[in-house]
Write an enzyme that holds these catalytic residues in place. Sequence first.
Site, PDB file in Angstrom:
ATOM      1  N   GLU A  87       0.661  -1.152  -0.036  1.00  0.00           N
ATOM      2  CA  GLU A  87       0.111  -0.118  -0.027  1.00  0.00           C
ATOM      3  C   GLU A  87       0.888   1.080   0.035  1.00  0.00           C
ATOM      4  O   GLU A  87       0.754   2.018   0.852  1.00  0.00           O
ATOM      5  CB  GLU A  87      -0.912   0.061   1.225  1.00  0.00           C
ATOM      6  CG  GLU A  87      -1.889  -1.142   1.246  1.00  0.00           C
ATOM      7  CD  GLU A  87      -2.909  -1.166   2.300  1.00  0.00           C
ATOM      8  OE1 GLU A  87      -2.576  -0.591   3.466  1.00  0.00           O
ATOM      9  OE2 GLU A  87      -3.923  -1.955   2.121  1.00  0.00           O
ATOM     10  N   GLU A 109      -6.424  -8.305  -0.687  1.00  0.00           N
ATOM     11  CA  GLU A 109      -6.850  -8.109   0.469  1.00  0.00           C
ATOM     12  C   GLU A 109      -8.175  -8.069   0.405  1.00  0.00           C
ATOM     13  O   GLU A 109      -8.784  -7.206  -0.297  1.00  0.00           O
ATOM     14  CB  GLU A 109      -6.036  -7.241   1.217  1.00  0.00           C
ATOM     15  CG  GLU A 109      -4.652  -7.285   1.398  1.00  0.00           C
ATOM     16  CD  GLU A 109      -4.023  -6.242   2.375  1.00  0.00           C
ATOM     17  OE1 GLU A 109      -4.997  -5.829   3.148  1.00  0.00           O
ATOM     18  OE2 GLU A 109      -2.921  -5.842   2.347  1.00  0.00           O
TER      19      GLU A 109
END
Length: 694
Positions: free
Chosen positions: A158, A316
């Site tokens: 991220e 995810e």
Amino acid sequence: MKTNYGPINPNCPHMLHGGDYNPDQWIRTPEIWDEDMRLMGLSGCNAMSVGIFAWAALEPAEGRYEFGWLDTIMDKLADAGGYAVLATPSGARPAWLSAAYPEVLRVRSDRGRNLHGGRHNHCLTSPVYREKVAAINRKLAERYTGHPALLLWHLSNEYGGQCHCDLCRAAFVQWLQGRYHDDLDALNHAWWTAFWSHTYTDFSQIEPPSPIGEGATHGLSLDWKRFLTDQTISFIRNEAAPLRELTPDVPITTNFMGLSTVLDYWKVARELDVISWDNYPRWHGPGSDADLAAGIAFVHDINRCHKDGKPFMLMESVPSATNWMAVAKRKRPGMHLLSSLQAVAHGSDTVQYFQWRKSRGGAEKFHGAVVDHVGHENTRVFRDVAAVGKVLAALDPVVGTSVRPEVAIVYDWENRWAIDGMAALGRELRKYPQTCTAHYRPFWQRGVPVDVIEELCDFSRYKLLITPMLYMLRPGVAERIKSFVAAGGTLVMTYWSGIVDENDLCHLGGWPGEGLRELLGIWDEEIDALYPADRNRIVMAEPNALGLRGQYDTRELCGLIHAEGAEVLATYGDDFYAGRPALTVNAVGEGEAYYIASRNSDAFLADFYGRLIATLGIAPILDADLPAGVTVQKRTDGTDEFLFLMNFTGDEQTVNLGDAALPDMLTGETLSGDTLLPPYGLKVLRRPAAPSTG
Ligand SMILES: [Zn+2]
């Protein structure tokens, strides 16, 4: 056109199922590793993302590497027939590194330097940090090149955030000198620095935006965001270099965060071999699940379009509850399978979770995981995950397939930065992403596939191009829109479009600028902003070319336009602009250009796009009226089509499939006519591709 891309890595021609796996948290109890392998088999998991935050375990002291535990895990995965999505560990670093090299610590916009801790807390420019990252990445690539478990590289985690240290500031100034060809006058003009006497007389005077300094020069803020994206790309290239050198056949990804504004994902996507993203919706909240599902579908479609239709990865998601939310509500029965398969329906070739086994301690010890603290498979959540594994195993034919929609909606990161940064309309009314999803929703509800693209994409392949709130026109975009319409395309543009150029400088001579005023046959003179309780309405002209009748609510934003050759399809009903045009269409060349001047109700958008779908001959996936909250999406390899019929309501719904007998890929049944969908239920159907589709 290409619709079959093959698997992400030819070594595994299946859907990937798995999650973030952190065996380094269980290094004292290696017997748990064997239990993990048994449970992975039971749950139908075949791909584990390993080592995302494992730097301290891999390099416990500077230059002392310990790969033994990871060797064991990689071998165990391979022995079990599974794969590793192997991560580079740069998302968080060991304490020794911060202590030895304080320059790696991130500096905040108030110019204070952070302490060691957290994650994503490093300088992207620091040569030492880049050197250390490249070194451990090289060690990983050297060690695992050719390993049968190595399927994919997962860069860091991220990416995002910003650092305001002297190194970053210097890099920013250098970046500006490149962008403006060392011409400070050009920079001063682009940023309109004459306002408030902000004129720079030397590049060295420029500081990144800061709450203790400059925060209102929009050109500066935009360039800073562009710089952060470019600096992250530079960091990514440094990370990827040893991997590309030593394991050239292993694809590289990093996990995006949906519509996060931290980076221009359109641009970062070009650095990656496959796109992946992390999806944490708030199911069963105060709003409807159908509205939420349509919004998530929009983001899935962006992720498919990042690589021009190439399947992406759901990297995810949570198998039960997300611990950090305001209310950590559990998914209701059926929702885990439905939300997982929603990603597949829009082009994902994976369903992966954060995380595999719940941590015993740490920030996310209560975050939903496949294996709970109880440690065995006899849990509701584990059974939900195993059910997804079983379904994915039946979907090998879907791997690598895609879709070629006839409709595109533009969603552009730079445009969003500009809208979020402007002082206009009212802070609560900007709503760029919400506006885009509102225009997307009618297609989702009707089962019409949509591409979600950036301003710089090729428009020519679409029948219908929708550009909600295209405030900023990047270079060449207006010209390509005009060519699209002239060649027979249908354009829908809304209020607050064509206002500024790429530097956020307002267009002069009447909005929308750059010749779009002539294309649309209107002049948007000014825009009224309404308080939340205020309403206006638009009244359809009788008759009108769309065949729409009556009136529709409008709220928040009402553009006061003049028709300059366009046909007026609706006018305002109230206030001092009652009777003024609110919806127009202009015929240009072979095409048409619609202008929606106000923020209209969902009912309007549903009817308006329903008429356009019909008049343009855009084919819905199913010739059926779908109940509210039910949608169908498709993927195809050009020979077969795979239909994902999904019910995002808590009630049973019925869909009429017509006379065709369609095999259900999950049950083996053949379905036709009225078909029941249980609450949060889905069907995956197969049919031959029509010659004209795909
Ligand atoms: Zn820095």
